[in-house]
Design a protein around this motif. Structure first.
Motif, short mmCIF file in Angstrom:
data_model
loop_
_atom_site.label_atom_id
_atom_site.label_comp_id
_atom_site.label_asym_id
_atom_site.label_seq_id
_atom_site.Cartn_x
_atom_site.Cartn_y
_atom_site.Cartn_z
N ASP A 173 1.17 -1.31 -0.06
CA ASP A 173 -0.13 -0.43 0.39
C ASP A 173 0.71 1.28 0.22
OD1 ASP A 173 1.30 -0.28 1.88
OD2 ASP A 173 -0.47 0.24 3.74
N GLY A 174 2.42 1.00 0.52
CA GLY A 174 3.45 2.68 -0.28
C GLY A 174 4.24 1.90 -1.70
N ALA A 175 5.05 3.10 -0.85
CA ALA A 175 6.70 2.72 -1.04
C ALA A 175 7.13 1.39 -1.08
CB ALA A 175 7.09 3.76 -1.04
N MET A 176 8.25 1.24 -1.64
CA MET A 176 8.33 -0.09 -1.04
C MET A 176 9.80 -0.47 -2.37
SD MET A 176 7.30 -3.84 -1.36
CE MET A 176 8.06 -5.08 -0.65
N PHE A 177 10.63 -0.21 -1.45
CA PHE A 177 12.12 -0.22 -2.51
C PHE A 177 13.46 -0.20 -1.19
CE2 PHE A 177 10.79 4.41 -3.09
CZ PHE A 177 11.86 5.17 -1.99
N MET A 178 14.39 -0.23 -1.74
CA MET A 178 15.77 -0.68 -1.01
C MET A 178 15.50 1.14 -0.36
SD MET A 178 17.77 -3.25 -2.59
CE MET A 178 19.37 -3.09 -1.81
N GLY A 179 16.32 0.67 0.81
CA GLY A 179 16.29 2.30 1.66
C GLY A 179 15.37 2.96 1.74
N TRP A 180 14.19 2.73 1.78
CA TRP A 180 13.05 3.63 2.51
C TRP A 180 13.21 3.78 3.87
CZ3 TRP A 180 9.82 6.67 0.07
CH2 TRP A 180 8.45 7.31 1.08
N GLY A 181 13.18 5.28 4.21
CA GLY A 181 12.92 5.20 5.09
C GLY A 181 14.47 5.54 5.80
N THR A 182 15.32 5.39 5.35
CA THR A 182 16.78 5.93 5.38
C THR A 182 17.30 7.15 4.45
OG1 THR A 182 17.77 4.48 3.55
CG2 THR A 182 17.91 3.73 5.85
N ALA A 183 18.00 7.38 4.89
CA ALA A 183 19.33 8.81 4.28
C ALA A 183 19.02 8.58 2.77
CB ALA A 183 20.62 9.02 4.63
N LEU A 184 19.22 7.48 2.17
CA LEU A 184 19.45 6.51 0.72
C LEU A 184 18.55 7.25 -0.28
CD1 LEU A 184 21.67 5.04 -0.66
CD2 LEU A 184 19.40 3.33 -0.43
N PRO A 185 17.52 6.94 -1.06
CA PRO A 185 16.76 8.12 -1.47
C PRO A 185 17.08 9.33 -1.75
CG PRO A 185 15.18 6.70 0.27
CD PRO A 185 16.72 6.60 0.58
N GLY A 186 17.97 10.62 -0.83
CA GLY A 186 17.97 11.82 -0.79
C GLY A 186 19.57 11.49 -1.45
N ILE A 187 20.54 10.85 -0.88
CA ILE A 187 21.99 10.83 -1.47
C ILE A 187 21.91 9.63 -2.74
CG2 ILE A 187 24.11 9.50 -1.10
CD1 ILE A 187 23.12 8.90 1.58
N THR A 188 20.88 8.95 -3.09
CA THR A 188 20.90 8.65 -5.27
C THR A 188 20.14 10.10 -5.45
OG1 THR A 188 18.68 7.51 -4.16
CG2 THR A 188 20.83 6.43 -4.14
N THR A 189 19.29 10.89 -4.94
CA THR A 189 18.65 12.23 -5.78
C THR A 189 20.20 13.02 -6.20
OG1 THR A 189 16.59 11.32 -4.67
CG2 THR A 189 16.47 13.84 -6.01
N PHE A 190 20.49 13.39 -4.68
CA PHE A 190 21.65 14.32 -5.36
C PHE A 190 22.97 13.85 -6.09
CE2 PHE A 190 25.49 15.82 -3.64
CZ PHE A 190 25.75 17.23 -3.73
N LEU A 191 23.22 12.95 -6.09
CA LEU A 191 24.47 12.24 -7.05
C LEU A 191 23.54 12.39 -8.26
CD1 LEU A 191 25.85 8.63 -5.23
CD2 LEU A 191 26.62 11.55 -5.38
#
Length: 56
Positions: free
Chosen positions: A13-31
Motif C-alpha cells: 500500500d505504499g512505497a517499497m524499495f531499498m533504502g526507504w526510511g533512510t538517507a539513501l533516497p536523498g543521497i541517490t537523488t543528490f548524486l
C-alpha cells in the motif's frame, strides 16, 4: 523475503524499495542531480568549442 503475510503485490500500500526510511533516497537523488549538472556543463563546453571553429 517478502515483508507481508501474503506473497502478493495487491497487499502493498505504499512505497517499497531499498533504502526507504533512510538517507539513501536523498543521497541517490543528490548524486543524480550532480551527474546531470556535470553532463550539462561538459556538453556546453564541447558545443561551444565546436561553434568557435565555425566563427573563424
Amino acid at each position: 523475503m517478502f515483508p507481508y503475510d501474503e506473497a502478493s503485490w495487491s497487499v502493498v500500500d505504499g512505497a517499497m524499495f531499498m533504502g526507504w526510511g533512510t538517507a539513501l533516497p536523498g543521497i541517490t537523488t543528490f548524486l543524480a542531480m550532480v551527474a546531470c549538472v556535470l553532463v550539462l556543463v561538459i556538453g556546453q563546453r564541447s558545443e561551444s568549442a565546436k561553434a568557435k571553429k565555425f566563427d573563424k
